[in-house]
Design an enzyme around this catalytic site. Structure first.
Site: not given
Ligand code: AQP
Length: 335
Positions: A115, A197, A200
């Site tokens: 990040k 990965k 969002k």
């Molecule tokens: N690509 C992924 N594959 C499997 N699991 C995923 N998770 C997120 N992306 C994937 C799981 O979703 C849950 C919520 O995640 P989060 O929103 O708390 O944070 P994150 O992991 O940082 O999710 P994002 O979508 O990647 O958000 P941004 O873009 O803001 O960084 C977690 O259980 C995560 O494992």
């Protein structure tokens, strides 16, 4: 006192619209577990502040996520589904745990590195201490189980280490949580760059399938997904990351094994395969879309759930926080 049922805790940040990564890696598993455990599911809006948010979009996304939790099958009358910012104990215990988390531990976090690289103009302290707040989220509810995607493993490890450190000084204050990782497709990758990965907050909308995407958009995005020039549907993450990611998505959505998926598309081109993945995902998301529309048409039910569950979360988490204050020797409040 022995708990009647084990406690499960999980949540998602409100940094954008939920993706099928969030769905497959987390939400789908929660739905399978929510009858068995005493569940707390947060919309982690305080965590989302580590990245600048547009206030209007942020508020809309957070409410949509709450609604999608419910639409996916989490019952807000049986589970505690709430916004992190409605429950002040999170920020309070977060600060206390900051004081029990070492810089060296935080320095090793790959999410911080990723990040920081993505938001080089805003590498803030919250981004760095994120795991301490996440530990507070989980430990406040004395959670036994934390279902998360494989990408969150490191953060859960810190949470366990901090809890054990605290307990070793002050006695049995926190339950030490275990991770729960779904079997298939624990990590869904970007459609535009399958070595990254799916996230969002990805700026490339074609990299990501959002839960709100309609059928045509889903199919169009899968058709554009980056694969390779081999034209053979075979699972090989190292050499064929794009195709392997599509196989993962297809198998988790249809319930078919990877081997059966390879057989099903033997001798067929990527065009047929991508279309089939797109159609399977669109079919799977169709009932969710209908339920979201239904819930959005009347605000009162969701409003009532938000209110009730914030109170419940505060009640439960305050018990832990009071115990922590007492153990630390903070002066008791006079009421
Ligand atoms: N690509 C992924 N594959 C499997 N699991 C995923 N998770 C997120 N992306 C994937 C799981 O979703 C849950 C919520 O995640 P989060 O929103 O708390 O944070 P994150 O992991 O940082 O999710 P994002 O979508 O990647 O958000 P941004 O873009 O803001 O960084 C977690 O259980 C995560 O494992």
């Amino acid at each position: 006192m022995e708990k009647e049922r084990k406690v499960l805790y999980s949540g998602m940040q409100a940094t954008g619209r939920l993706t099928i990564g969030n769905y497959i890696g987390a939400l789908k598993n929660w739905v399978n577990l929510n009858e068995e455990y005493d569940c707390f599911f947060g919309v982690m809006d305080l965590h989302s502040l580590t990245v600048r948010q547009n206030p209007k979009e942020f508020r809309d996304n957070a409410r949509l996520i709450y609604t999608q939790y419910v639409a996916a099958g989490l019952d807000p009358k049986k589970n505690c589904i709430y916004f992190q910012s409605h429950v002040p104990t999170h920020a309070e215990l977060g600060w206390i745990l900051d004081c029990f988390t070492y810089m060296g531990e935080l320095n090793r976090m790959t999410q911080f590195k990723d990040k920081s690289a993505k938001h080089a103009d805003n590498i803030n302290a919250g981004l760095f201490t994120y795991p301490a707040l996440m530990a507070a989220d989980i430990l406040l509810y004395q959670a036994d189980l934390v279902p998360i995607g494989a990408d969150q493993k490191q953060h859960l490890e810190i949470c366990r280490d901090v809890a054990m450190r605290f307990n070793s000084i002050y006695g049995d204050v926190f339950t030490i949580p275990e991770g729960f990782f779904g079997k298939v497709g624990a990590r869904i990758m970007s459609l535009a760059d399958p070595t990254k990965k799916m996230s969002k907050s990805d700026e490339n909308v074609n990299a990501t399938i959002y839960l709100v995407d309609d059928r045509d958009t889903i199919i169009r995005k899968f058709k554009k997904a980056v694969t390779d020039s081999d034209a053979c549907v075979r699972y090989d993450v190292e050499n064929k990351p794009g195709v392997s990611n599509l196989i993962d998505i297809y198998s988790v959505i249809t319930g078919k094994s990877k081997e059966d998926t390879e057989k099903e598309f033997e001798g067929k081109g990527y065009g047929d395969f991508k279309l089939a993945v797109g159609e399977a995902v669109a079919d799977a998301l169709d009932p969710l879309h209908k339920k979201v529309d239904e819930l959005l048409s009347d605000r009162t039910y969701i409003d009532e759930c938000i209110k009730e569950n914030a109170e419940k979360a505060y009640y439960v988490s305050s018990k832990t926080l009071r115990k922590v204050h007492k153990k630390l020797g903070l002066t008791e409040r006079i009421r």
